[in-house]
Write an enzyme that holds these catalytic residues in place. Structure first.
Site, PDB file in Angstrom:
ATOM      1  N   ASN A   7       0.869  -1.179   0.000  1.00 55.02           N
ATOM      2  CA  ASN A   7       0.000   0.000   0.000  1.00 55.02           C
ATOM      3  C   ASN A   7       0.908   1.232   0.000  1.00 55.02           C
ATOM      4  O   ASN A   7       1.471   1.595   1.018  1.00 55.02           O
ATOM      5  CB  ASN A   7      -0.882  -0.037   1.255  1.00 55.02           C
ATOM      6  N   ARG A  92      -2.506  -2.167  -3.538  1.00 53.23           N
ATOM      7  CA  ARG A  92      -3.724  -1.374  -3.338  1.00 53.23           C
ATOM      8  C   ARG A  92      -3.631  -0.140  -4.230  1.00 53.23           C
ATOM      9  O   ARG A  92      -2.654   0.602  -4.179  1.00 53.23           O
ATOM     10  CB  ARG A  92      -3.820  -0.931  -1.884  1.00 53.23           C
ATOM     11  N   HIS A 181     -13.105   2.849  -0.222  1.00 56.78           N
ATOM     12  CA  HIS A 181     -13.149   1.762   0.774  1.00 56.78           C
ATOM     13  C   HIS A 181     -13.810   0.509   0.186  1.00 56.78           C
ATOM     14  O   HIS A 181     -14.341  -0.315   0.935  1.00 56.78           O
ATOM     15  CB  HIS A 181     -13.973   2.140   2.035  1.00 56.78           C
ATOM     16  N   LEU A 210     -16.472   2.770   9.540  1.00 59.45           N
ATOM     17  CA  LEU A 210     -16.326   3.988  10.350  1.00 59.45           C
ATOM     18  C   LEU A 210     -14.930   4.034  10.957  1.00 59.45           C
ATOM     19  O   LEU A 210     -14.678   3.446  12.011  1.00 59.45           O
ATOM     20  CB  LEU A 210     -17.396   4.003  11.456  1.00 59.45           C
ATOM     21  N   GLY A 211     -14.020   4.677  10.238  1.00 61.89           N
ATOM     22  CA  GLY A 211     -12.666   4.880  10.757  1.00 61.89           C
ATOM     23  C   GLY A 211     -12.415   6.367  10.812  1.00 61.89           C
ATOM     24  O   GLY A 211     -13.355   7.156  10.981  1.00 61.89           O
ATOM     25  N   ASN A 212     -11.187   6.749  10.620  1.00 62.09           N
ATOM     26  CA  ASN A 212     -10.879   8.158  10.521  1.00 62.09           C
ATOM     27  C   ASN A 212     -11.529   8.688   9.233  1.00 62.09           C
ATOM     28  O   ASN A 212     -12.247   9.670   9.231  1.00 62.09           O
ATOM     29  CB  ASN A 212      -9.354   8.294  10.526  1.00 62.09           C
ATOM     30  N   ARG A 242     -12.684  15.312   7.877  1.00 58.39           N
ATOM     31  CA  ARG A 242     -13.413  15.713   6.661  1.00 58.39           C
ATOM     32  C   ARG A 242     -14.845  16.074   7.012  1.00 58.39           C
ATOM     33  O   ARG A 242     -15.467  15.399   7.831  1.00 58.39           O
ATOM     34  CB  ARG A 242     -13.430  14.570   5.632  1.00 58.39           C
ATOM     35  N   PHE A 286     -11.699   9.422  18.445  1.00 52.04           N
ATOM     36  CA  PHE A 286     -12.949   9.250  19.185  1.00 52.04           C
ATOM     37  C   PHE A 286     -12.717   8.962  20.668  1.00 52.04           C
ATOM     38  O   PHE A 286     -13.569   9.271  21.498  1.00 52.04           O
ATOM     39  CB  PHE A 286     -13.808   8.165  18.527  1.00 52.04           C
ATOM     40  N   ARG A 287     -11.557   8.392  21.016  1.00 57.19           N
ATOM     41  CA  ARG A 287     -11.272   8.141  22.437  1.00 57.19           C
ATOM     42  C   ARG A 287     -11.152   9.459  23.191  1.00 57.19           C
ATOM     43  O   ARG A 287     -11.698   9.620  24.283  1.00 57.19           O
ATOM     44  CB  ARG A 287      -9.980   7.322  22.581  1.00 57.19           C
ATOM     45  N   GLY A 333     -11.856   1.287  12.531  1.00 54.51           N
ATOM     46  CA  GLY A 333     -11.419   1.674  13.878  1.00 54.51           C
ATOM     47  C   GLY A 333     -12.544   2.032  14.844  1.00 54.51           C
ATOM     48  O   GLY A 333     -12.639   1.466  15.936  1.00 54.51           O
ATOM     49  N   GLY A 335     -15.999   1.810  14.208  1.00 50.68           N
ATOM     50  CA  GLY A 335     -17.081   0.822  14.116  1.00 50.68           C
ATOM     51  C   GLY A 335     -16.779  -0.459  14.887  1.00 50.68           C
ATOM     52  O   GLY A 335     -17.665  -1.074  15.473  1.00 50.68           O
ATOM     53  N   GLU A 387      -8.430  -5.248   5.148  1.00 51.73           N
ATOM     54  CA  GLU A 387      -8.223  -4.886   3.744  1.00 51.73           C
ATOM     55  C   GLU A 387      -7.014  -5.611   3.153  1.00 51.73           C
ATOM     56  O   GLU A 387      -7.023  -5.976   1.989  1.00 51.73           O
ATOM     57  CB  GLU A 387      -8.080  -3.359   3.625  1.00 51.73           C
TER      58      GLU A 387
END
Ligand code: ADP
Length: 413
Positions: A7, A92, A181, A210-212, A242, A286-287, A333, A335, A387
């Site tokens: 990647n 990728r 994605h 649902l990640g960054n 975003r 999110f933490r 991450g 989700g 992935e």
């Protein structure tokens, strides 16, 4: 078969070697600051000796690949004795435009077709191509496969992918919705069907990645019929930094009020917006947001509430698009790990007859779990994405059944 998954970013290269018999990674790592100074991090996952990080000059991607291959075959830290033990390489690729509807074996035609759509992802595709060229130079006889973030979404019908702007923008510049994605949406929707003892063709599935970066997709009977990201990954959900959906007139309005250029506003919408902005620039993680919210921070509360509300609206839209839903999956991450953010979304799903086992939800992090109650009308799953494994699976399939890519120019409608 051992498959090297690559990647490539503009100044980084992430890699994993996956043993497709066990479906597990046996080594992984990252080359960073390519062309600046350089560092390689490498981890042998078989003998679990931990991460090794070395600062070393990496002038270009070819040098990065040679360091990766040296680490993989090193007599002390390596996982293979020689390069002949790598059966194939999976790359990728971010944007396949309309040229690629599935993964393909790489040859010169494929490289040209990836180059042709590079304008659509000017930061990513050229870097991806550099990775391919570097691997071909170092491993000229090893088959290579390109796996595209956009390919799974190519089954979207025109009513889902066309923007309602004059048609010439599509005809002349290919401006339309593509979605991203895709490797993750395909992997999760396929694997959850297998887990349920069904085929994807039997299910209507909504995947919430649902990640960054974040996107939702509607997968009807195995085919993606809509997804929340558009021409670029900016459209759709509120993400880490975003903004997601926005009245496009905002751009001109901000330009009129400030000295910002369209480019600067684009950067702001991609890098300084999302939950990061709504939380008053507190964090995109999110933490941190939950910690602040629990300490009474109102901006953090707003950021999380707005984020969850947007996800719930997309789920509602995709239930309508498919005229129903059988399974909803949470992945990536946030989700997979953020039990409380998931719970914020569930508040909006009662009308679907969804019943959540709250205890199970609170316990589930990073593992496959059905978190709806048996009597729930729709099954809700936490389903970790992978992935790299998905890229390895696609690569193996093409190496076992090679199909030559044929470049056909799709006529604009
Ligand atoms: P990307 O691939 O888009 O960079 P990931 O899917 O790796 O994103 O997700 C990263 C995000 O997941 C982090 O920014 C963080 O907000 C969130 N995250 C990761 N672990 C946890 C956790 N245990 N609890 C809450 N959020 C988490």
């Amino acid at each position: 078969m051992n498959i090297l998954v690559i990647n490539c970013g503009s100044s980084s290269l992430k890699f994993q070697v996956i043993d497709t018999d066990t479906q597990k990674a046996i080594a992984k790592g990252l080359c960073e600051r390519i062309g600046i100074d350089g560092a390689i991090t490498y981890e042998n996952l078989r003998n679990k000796t931990g991460k090794i990080k070395e600062n070393t000059r990496i002038d270009d991607h070819k040098k990065a690949i040679s360091l990766v291959l040296a680490a993989l075959t090193d007599s002390k830290t390596g996982v293979i004795r020689s390069l002949s033990e790598i059966g194939a390489v999976g790359h990728r690729i971010v944007h396949g435009g309309e040229n690629f509807t599935k993964s393909v074996l790489i040859d010169n035609d494929v490289i040209n077709a990836i180059r042709e759509v590079s304008e659509l992802a000017p930061l990513h595709n050229p870097a991806n191509l550099t990775g391919i060229e570097a691997c071909r130079a170092m491993m000229p006889n090893t088959p290579m496969v390109a796996v595209f973030d956009t390919a799974f979404h190519q089954t979207m019908p025109p009513k889902a992918y066309m923007y309602a702007i004059p048609l010439n923008y599509y005809k002349d510049y290919k401006i339309r919705r593509y979605g991203f994605h895709g490797t993750s949406h395909k992997f999760v929707s396929t694997e959850v069907a297998k887990y349920l003892g069904k085929t994807p063709e039997e299910l209507k599935t909504i995947v919430c990645h649902l990640g960054n970066g974040a996107s939702v997709s509607a997968v009807q009977y195995g085919k993606c019929i809509d997804t929340s990201m558009g021409l670029t990954p900016l459209e759709g959900l509120i993400m880490g930094t975003r903004c997601g959906d926005l009245d496009p007139a905002v751009v001109d309005y901000i330009m009129g009020k400030t000295n910002m250029s369209a480019y600067e506003i684009d950067q702001m919408m991609n890098k300084d917006s999302g939950v990061y902005a709504l939380s008053g620039n507190l964090s995109s993680d999110f933490r941190d947001l939950w910690k602040a919210r629990e300490e009474g921070n109102k901006n953090a509360e707003l950021a999380l509430d707005a984020w969850a509300y947007r996800v719930a609206k997309y789920i509602g839209a995709y239930v309508a698009a498919m005229n129903g839903v059988d399974v909803i999956c949470f992945t990536a991450g946030v989700g997979e790990n953020d039990t409380k953010s998931r719970a914020l979304i569930y508040q909006y799903l009662g009308y679907l007859g969804i019943e959540i086992d709250e205890e199970k939800n609170a316990k589930t992090r990073g593992e496959i779990a059905e978190i709806s109650k048996p009597e729930s009308k729709v099954k809700v799953f936490v389903f970790p994405t992978n992935e790299e494994l998905a890229i390895a699976q696609e690569t193996l399939a093409l190496v076992q059944c090679p199909v030559k890519y044929k470049h056909t120019k799709k006529k604009a409608e």
